[in-house]
Every structure is written in C-alpha cells, then in structure tokens.
Design a protein around this motif. Sequence first.
Motif, PDB file in Angstrom:
ATOM      1  N   ALA A  41       0.812  -1.218   0.000  1.00 47.53           N
ATOM      2  CA  ALA A  41       0.000   0.000   0.000  1.00 47.53           C
ATOM      3  C   ALA A  41       0.844   1.267   0.000  1.00 47.53           C
ATOM      4  CB  ALA A  41      -0.944  -0.005   1.202  1.00 47.53           C
ATOM      5  N   HIS A  86       1.552   2.051  -3.731  1.00 48.16           N
ATOM      6  CA  HIS A  86       0.506   2.129  -4.746  1.00 48.16           C
ATOM      7  C   HIS A  86       0.407   3.518  -5.376  1.00 48.16           C
ATOM      8  CE1 HIS A  86      -0.465  -1.869  -3.863  1.00 48.16           C
ATOM      9  NE2 HIS A  86      -1.536  -1.722  -3.121  1.00 48.16           N
ATOM     10  N   ASN A  87       0.428   4.564  -4.558  1.00 45.84           N
ATOM     11  CA  ASN A  87       0.301   5.925  -5.093  1.00 45.84           C
ATOM     12  C   ASN A  87       1.473   6.252  -6.011  1.00 45.84           C
ATOM     13  OD1 ASN A  87      -1.988   6.137  -3.557  1.00 45.84           O
ATOM     14  ND2 ASN A  87      -0.994   7.232  -1.916  1.00 45.84           N
ATOM     15  N   VAL A  99       1.087   4.579  -9.437  1.00 48.86           N
ATOM     16  CA  VAL A  99       0.130   5.255 -10.305  1.00 48.86           C
ATOM     17  C   VAL A  99       0.753   6.514 -10.900  1.00 48.86           C
ATOM     18  CG1 VAL A  99      -2.087   6.463 -10.346  1.00 48.86           C
ATOM     19  CG2 VAL A  99      -1.889   4.261  -9.193  1.00 48.86           C
ATOM     20  N   LEU A 143      -2.320  -2.948  -9.022  1.00 50.93           N
ATOM     21  CA  LEU A 143      -2.170  -2.824  -7.576  1.00 50.93           C
ATOM     22  C   LEU A 143      -2.799  -4.035  -6.910  1.00 50.93           C
ATOM     23  CD1 LEU A 143      -3.414   0.885  -7.164  1.00 50.93           C
ATOM     24  CD2 LEU A 143      -1.097   0.087  -7.672  1.00 50.93           C
ATOM     25  N   PHE A 181      -4.063  -5.772  -3.222  1.00 50.65           N
ATOM     26  CA  PHE A 181      -4.470  -5.460  -1.860  1.00 50.65           C
ATOM     27  C   PHE A 181      -4.672  -6.747  -1.068  1.00 50.65           C
ATOM     28  CE2 PHE A 181      -5.408  -1.588  -4.036  1.00 50.65           C
ATOM     29  CZ  PHE A 181      -5.145  -0.600  -3.094  1.00 50.65           C
ATOM     30  N   PRO A 230      -7.770  -1.643   2.580  1.00 52.75           N
ATOM     31  CA  PRO A 230      -7.120  -0.348   2.393  1.00 52.75           C
ATOM     32  C   PRO A 230      -7.549   0.641   3.469  1.00 52.75           C
ATOM     33  CG  PRO A 230      -8.852  -0.627   0.783  1.00 52.75           C
ATOM     34  CD  PRO A 230      -8.767  -1.918   1.561  1.00 52.75           C
ATOM     35  N   TYR A 238      -6.681   8.594  -1.732  1.00 53.78           N
ATOM     36  CA  TYR A 238      -6.238   7.290  -2.217  1.00 53.78           C
ATOM     37  C   TYR A 238      -7.151   6.771  -3.316  1.00 53.78           C
ATOM     38  CZ  TYR A 238      -3.227   7.520   1.810  1.00 53.78           C
ATOM     39  OH  TYR A 238      -2.301   7.925   2.712  1.00 53.78           O
ATOM     40  N   ARG A 239      -8.451   6.975  -3.167  1.00 54.00           N
ATOM     41  CA  ARG A 239      -9.387   6.509  -4.189  1.00 54.00           C
ATOM     42  C   ARG A 239      -9.088   7.191  -5.528  1.00 54.00           C
ATOM     43  NH1 ARG A 239     -15.695   7.223  -3.439  1.00 54.00           N
ATOM     44  NH2 ARG A 239     -15.166   9.322  -4.054  1.00 54.00           N
ATOM     45  N   TRP A 295      -5.872   5.329  -6.754  1.00 51.51           N
ATOM     46  CA  TRP A 295      -6.135   3.928  -7.090  1.00 51.51           C
ATOM     47  C   TRP A 295      -7.069   3.809  -8.284  1.00 51.51           C
ATOM     48  CZ3 TRP A 295      -7.312   2.579  -1.333  1.00 51.51           C
ATOM     49  CH2 TRP A 295      -6.126   2.668  -0.604  1.00 51.51           C
ATOM     50  N   ALA A 332      -5.361   3.294 -11.656  1.00 50.89           N
ATOM     51  CA  ALA A 332      -4.680   2.024 -11.966  1.00 50.89           C
ATOM     52  C   ALA A 332      -5.444   1.270 -13.054  1.00 50.89           C
ATOM     53  CB  ALA A 332      -4.578   1.156 -10.716  1.00 50.89           C
ATOM     54  N   ILE A 374      -6.860  -3.590 -10.319  1.00 55.94           N
ATOM     55  CA  ILE A 374      -6.731  -3.735  -8.875  1.00 55.94           C
ATOM     56  C   ILE A 374      -7.046  -5.184  -8.550  1.00 55.94           C
ATOM     57  CG2 ILE A 374      -7.716  -3.106  -6.649  1.00 55.94           C
ATOM     58  CD1 ILE A 374      -8.046  -0.280  -7.741  1.00 55.94           C
TER      59      ILE A 374
END
Length: 159
Positions: free
Chosen positions: A94, A97-98, A101, A112, A114, A118, A127-128, A131, A134, A137
């Motif tokens: 996690a 992930h940012n 992207v 990504l 998980f 999250p 974050y949404r 994410w 991406a 997921i």
Amino acid sequence: MAVTKNSIVVLHLNMKMGGVENQLLHWINYIQAKERFVLLLCKKEGEFLSRVTPNITVLEVGSYPRGRFDFLWFFQLRKAIRRIDPAIVFSLHADMHNYSVLLKKRSRKVFLSFPGFPIAGRAFLIYRFFWGKADLIVPVSKGMEKAFLDKWRISQIRT
C-alpha cells in the motif's frame, strides 16, 4: 537475464518472511518461464530472497519510503523504473501504490494488489483518486472485492 522493455516489474518492500512475500515468490517462480520479471525491492534483503529463481532480475531502489507521500523516494523509484522501462508495474504494498500510479504512462500499465483492507476515513478520498487511475486492482478476497465495488466504487478489479 537482461532487463528488457517488455518486462513486468514487481514492486515490493523486501523479501522478508511473510504471507505476501511467500505468495509473490511462488507466483514469480511459476510464471517466470513465460514472462520477463524484474523484482524491484526497496531493500534487497529477507529470508525469501535466496529462493528467487536465478533468471529473475532483482534490483534495489535503495531505501524505504517514509510514508505514502515521500517525494525524494519517488524520484529514486522513477529513476529505476525509467532505466527498466517496463510494460507493467505491479505494486504489492500500500505504501507504494500511489507512487506506482504516478509512474503510469500510455505505454505502461499499473496493477495494484491489496492483501488487506485499504485505508479508511477522510484520507481515503485521496487514495481513491490515485487507485482509480490504476489499470487493474487485485483484491485477494471476496470481502475486499465487495469493499472496492460497493463502498469505494472502484471498478477495475479482478479476483
């Protein structure tokens, strides 16, 4: 193995003993005959590192990110990714992930994974946003899949 443009970069913290690392080890060792993998670790350390098949390239970013918005670390990661120029960046942690992207471009896909739930709360809106950019997921359970679809309205998932 030479690092080539069509590689799949798997981005993770390290190969210390854990459930995610064990699954990653089985996955890359199983699929590596068909795909060119680069295991890009923050630190090249951990018990599972010796069990990675020799024809998988293992590289190191050089340090751990100090949270989810460490821009100095991002520039180290960006330099490593540019050198490899992979077709896919697959992030398994996690905290990364940012950054993954942010490294996306038209010719590069970002996946990504998980393994756990999250972050929640007000920060989740940020974050949404990340994410949602991406290409794929991968929630590892039906509960995670339901959370992404119903609660967070992120639809590009596969279980």
